[in-house]
Motif scaffolding. Structure first.
Motif, PDB file in Angstrom:
ATOM      1  N   LYS A   1       1.098  -1.191   0.051  1.00 28.40           N
ATOM      2  CA  LYS A   1       0.033  -0.106   0.048  1.00 28.40           C
ATOM      3  C   LYS A   1       0.843   1.270   0.101  1.00 28.40           C
ATOM      4  CE  LYS A   1      -2.490   1.031   3.755  1.00 28.40           C
ATOM      5  NZ  LYS A   1      -3.650   0.912   4.687  1.00 28.40           N
ATOM      6  N   LYS A   2       1.764   1.432   0.954  1.00 27.10           N
ATOM      7  CA  LYS A   2       2.838   2.260   0.910  1.00 27.10           C
ATOM      8  C   LYS A   2       3.682   2.861  -0.301  1.00 27.10           C
ATOM      9  CE  LYS A   2       4.772   5.681   3.280  1.00 27.10           C
ATOM     10  NZ  LYS A   2       3.960   6.993   3.689  1.00 27.10           N
ATOM     11  N   PHE A   3       4.260   1.774  -1.011  1.00 25.40           N
ATOM     12  CA  PHE A   3       4.983   1.727  -2.387  1.00 25.40           C
ATOM     13  C   PHE A   3       3.799   2.252  -3.425  1.00 25.40           C
ATOM     14  CE2 PHE A   3       8.194   0.412   0.252  1.00 25.40           C
ATOM     15  CZ  PHE A   3       9.646   0.798  -0.567  1.00 25.40           C
ATOM     16  N   GLY A   4       2.676   1.480  -3.364  1.00 23.32           N
ATOM     17  CA  GLY A   4       1.723   1.710  -4.658  1.00 23.32           C
ATOM     18  C   GLY A   4       0.951   3.239  -4.431  1.00 23.32           C
ATOM     19  N   ASN A   5       1.168   3.759  -3.173  1.00 22.98           N
ATOM     20  CA  ASN A   5       0.433   5.023  -3.322  1.00 22.98           C
ATOM     21  C   ASN A   5       1.399   6.133  -3.400  1.00 22.98           C
ATOM     22  OD1 ASN A   5      -2.148   4.427  -2.475  1.00 22.98           O
ATOM     23  ND2 ASN A   5      -1.723   4.367  -0.284  1.00 22.98           N
ATOM     24  N   ASN A   6       2.912   5.599  -3.714  1.00 27.13           N
ATOM     25  CA  ASN A   6       3.726   6.563  -3.992  1.00 27.13           C
ATOM     26  C   ASN A   6       4.228   6.291  -5.413  1.00 27.13           C
ATOM     27  OD1 ASN A   6       4.787   8.258  -1.936  1.00 27.13           O
ATOM     28  ND2 ASN A   6       4.343   6.601  -0.759  1.00 27.13           N
ATOM     29  N   GLY A   7       3.308   5.434  -6.135  1.00 25.64           N
ATOM     30  CA  GLY A   7       3.668   5.495  -7.551  1.00 25.64           C
ATOM     31  C   GLY A   7       4.287   4.197  -8.124  1.00 25.64           C
ATOM     32  N   PHE A   8       4.153   3.283  -7.425  1.00 25.55           N
ATOM     33  CA  PHE A   8       4.742   2.043  -7.843  1.00 25.55           C
ATOM     34  C   PHE A   8       3.642   0.919  -8.167  1.00 25.55           C
ATOM     35  CE2 PHE A   8       8.576   3.271  -5.540  1.00 25.55           C
ATOM     36  CZ  PHE A   8       9.580   2.343  -6.077  1.00 25.55           C
TER      37      PHE A   8
ATOM     38  N   ASP B   1       1.962  -2.050  14.095  1.00 25.42           N
ATOM     39  CA  ASP B   1       1.027  -2.066  13.050  1.00 25.42           C
ATOM     40  C   ASP B   1       1.738  -2.079  11.688  1.00 25.42           C
ATOM     41  OD1 ASP B   1      -0.663  -0.513  10.933  1.00 25.42           O
ATOM     42  OD2 ASP B   1      -1.999  -0.463  12.584  1.00 25.42           O
ATOM     43  N   PRO B   2       1.327  -2.829  10.704  1.00 27.88           N
ATOM     44  CA  PRO B   2       1.969  -2.995   9.605  1.00 27.88           C
ATOM     45  C   PRO B   2       2.185  -1.856   8.642  1.00 27.88           C
ATOM     46  CG  PRO B   2      -0.044  -4.300   9.637  1.00 27.88           C
ATOM     47  CD  PRO B   2       0.089  -3.852  11.041  1.00 27.88           C
ATOM     48  N   ASP B   3       1.325  -0.758   9.039  1.00 28.35           N
ATOM     49  CA  ASP B   3       1.394   0.498   8.273  1.00 28.35           C
ATOM     50  C   ASP B   3       2.408   1.422   8.708  1.00 28.35           C
ATOM     51  OD1 ASP B   3      -0.709  -0.118   6.606  1.00 28.35           O
ATOM     52  OD2 ASP B   3      -2.217   0.967   7.487  1.00 28.35           O
ATOM     53  N   ARG B   4       2.538   1.180  10.143  1.00 28.51           N
ATOM     54  CA  ARG B   4       3.728   1.765  10.900  1.00 28.51           C
ATOM     55  C   ARG B   4       5.209   1.338  10.200  1.00 28.51           C
ATOM     56  NH1 ARG B   4       4.605   4.474  15.736  1.00 28.51           N
ATOM     57  NH2 ARG B   4       2.309   4.195  16.406  1.00 28.51           N
ATOM     58  N   ILE B   5       5.135  -0.090  10.124  1.00 28.73           N
ATOM     59  CA  ILE B   5       6.347  -0.671   9.484  1.00 28.73           C
ATOM     60  C   ILE B   5       6.523  -0.463   8.418  1.00 28.73           C
ATOM     61  CG2 ILE B   5       7.549  -2.993   9.364  1.00 28.73           C
ATOM     62  CD1 ILE B   5       5.831  -4.139  11.801  1.00 28.73           C
ATOM     63  N   ALA B   6       5.576  -0.329   7.317  1.00 29.11           N
ATOM     64  CA  ALA B   6       5.849   0.139   5.987  1.00 29.11           C
ATOM     65  C   ALA B   6       6.332   1.431   5.806  1.00 29.11           C
ATOM     66  CB  ALA B   6       4.290   0.040   5.433  1.00 29.11           C
ATOM     67  N   ASP B   7       6.085   2.328   6.659  1.00 30.38           N
ATOM     68  CA  ASP B   7       6.605   3.778   6.687  1.00 30.38           C
ATOM     69  C   ASP B   7       8.123   3.476   7.013  1.00 30.38           C
ATOM     70  OD1 ASP B   7       4.274   4.880   6.481  1.00 30.38           O
ATOM     71  OD2 ASP B   7       4.003   5.465   8.432  1.00 30.38           O
ATOM     72  N   VAL B   8       8.596   2.577   7.816  1.00 32.69           N
ATOM     73  CA  VAL B   8      10.009   2.541   7.909  1.00 32.69           C
ATOM     74  C   VAL B   8      10.726   1.851   6.659  1.00 32.69           C
ATOM     75  CG1 VAL B   8      11.752   1.045   9.146  1.00 32.69           C
ATOM     76  CG2 VAL B   8       9.746   2.078  10.287  1.00 32.69           C
ATOM     77  N   PHE B   9       9.925   0.928   5.964  1.00 31.16           N
ATOM     78  CA  PHE B   9      10.534   0.519   4.613  1.00 31.16           C
ATOM     79  C   PHE B   9      10.828   1.673   3.860  1.00 31.16           C
ATOM     80  CE2 PHE B   9       9.507  -3.828   6.306  1.00 31.16           C
ATOM     81  CZ  PHE B   9      10.660  -4.498   5.698  1.00 31.16           C
ATOM     82  N   TRP B  10       9.676   2.467   3.688  1.00 31.80           N
ATOM     83  CA  TRP B  10       9.573   3.565   2.766  1.00 31.80           C
ATOM     84  C   TRP B  10      10.737   4.308   2.778  1.00 31.80           C
ATOM     85  CZ3 TRP B  10       8.282   4.599  -2.188  1.00 31.80           C
ATOM     86  CH2 TRP B  10       8.226   5.946  -2.392  1.00 31.80           C
ATOM     87  N   ASP B  11      11.050   4.829   4.201  1.00 29.93           N
ATOM     88  CA  ASP B  11      11.975   5.787   4.633  1.00 29.93           C
ATOM     89  C   ASP B  11      13.421   5.153   4.452  1.00 29.93           C
ATOM     90  OD1 ASP B  11      10.103   7.650   5.377  1.00 29.93           O
ATOM     91  OD2 ASP B  11      10.138   7.039   7.537  1.00 29.93           O
ATOM     92  N   ALA B  12      13.278   4.081   4.671  1.00 26.95           N
ATOM     93  CA  ALA B  12      14.670   3.361   4.217  1.00 26.95           C
ATOM     94  C   ALA B  12      15.038   3.343   2.647  1.00 26.95           C
ATOM     95  CB  ALA B  12      14.912   2.089   4.807  1.00 26.95           C
TER      96      ALA B  12
END
Length: 219
Positions: A22-29, A194-205
Motif C-alpha cells: 500500500k505504501k509503495f503503491g500510493n507512491n507511484g509503484f 502496526d503493519p502501516d507503521r512498519i511500512a513507513d520504515v521500509f519507505w523511509d529506508a
C-alpha cells in the motif's frame, strides 16, 4: 511497457506485505505479490485494487527454487524488471532445540533464508546492469537475541540477516541498496507494530538509503 517503477513482494498477506504494498503503491509503484496461497493473493490484490493501486499476483512456493525462478521469469516477461524486491516470508515453527528435528530445520531454512537468496539472485543481474535497484529483507531481533522456544526461526532469521549484510557489501559498489528491517514484536494492527507503521520504515529506508539495518523496537 508501463513506466511506473515495479515493486515485487515475495510473501503476500495481511501484515507487513500489505502495508508495504500500500505504501509503495500510493507512491507511484506497480506492485506484484508472490505467494503460494492463491486465496491470499486474491484477497490482497483486491484490497490494493480498491485503493487504485496497479497490482498483480503470481503463485510460487518460497521453499522451492524452481518455483521461484519460474515466477520471476513470468514477472520480468509480463511486468518488467523489478526496481524493488521485498522478501517477507517465514516459517514460524514453535519448539526448542531439543524437540527440533533435522528435517524441520532444513524445511524451515529453505523458506526463512534460502528463498531470500533465490529471489534476490533472480533480479540482481539486471540491477547490476542498470546500476540501480533495492533489495529488502524482513528480519527480526530474534536474529540478535534467539528465542529458545522458536529455535528454528531464530536460526533462520540469523541466516537471512547475514545474507542481507553480505549482499549489501557485495552489491553496494554497483549502486544497489540492500536493507533489512528487524521487527522486535508481534505485527498487529492498532499496536506499535502496526503493519502501516512498519511500512513507513521500509519507505523511509528506500527513500533515504542510509541504513542497511534498522531495528524496529518499541522503547
Amino acid at each position: 511497457m508501463n513506466n511506473k517503477p515495479l515493486l515485487v513482494i515475495v510473501g503476500a498477506g495481511p501484515g507487513i506485505s500489505a502495508g508495504v504494498a500500500k505504501k509503495f503503491g500510493n507512491n507511484g509503484f506497480r506492485v506484484v505479490l508472490v505467494s503460494r496461497t492463491k486465496e491470499s493473493l486474491k484477497r490482497s490484490i483486491q484490497e490494493l485494487h480498491e485503493q487504485n493501486i496497479d497490482s498483480y499476483g503470481i503463485s510460487a512456493d518460497a521453499s522451492d527454487p524452481k518455483s521461484l525462478k519460474i515466477a520471476f521469469g513470468q514477472i520480468k516477461s509480463e511486468y518488467g524488471v523489478p526496481d524493488v524486491l521485498v522478501y517477507n516470508v517465514a516459517n514460524i515453527t514453535q519448539g526448542d532445540s531439543l524437540s527440533l528435528t533435522e528435517q524441520q530445520l532444513i524445511e524451515d531454512f529453505k523458506v526463512n533464508t534460502v528463498g531470500a537468496l533465490t529471489s534476490a539472485q533472480q533480479v540482481i543481474p539486471e540491477m547490476i546492469e542498470r546500476k540501480h535497484g533495492t533489495l529488502f529483507f524482513t528480519g527480526g531481533t530474534i536474529a540478535l537475541e534467539p528465542n529458545p522456544e522458536y529455535a528454528s526461526l531464530s536460526i533462520g532469521k540469523a541466516g537471512i540477516r547475514s545474507l542481507a549484510l553480505s549482499l549489501s557489501e557485495t552489491l553496494s559498489p554497483y549502486g544497489i541498496f540492500v536493507g533489512q528491517v528487524l521487527v522486535h514484536g508481534y505485527v498487529k494492527r492498532g499496536t506499535y507494530y502496526d503493519p502501516d507503521r512498519i511500512a513507513d520504515v521500509f519507505w523511509d529506508a528506500y527513500d533515504i538509503k542510509d541504513q542497511k539495518e534498522i531495528i524496529f523496537k518499541e522503547v
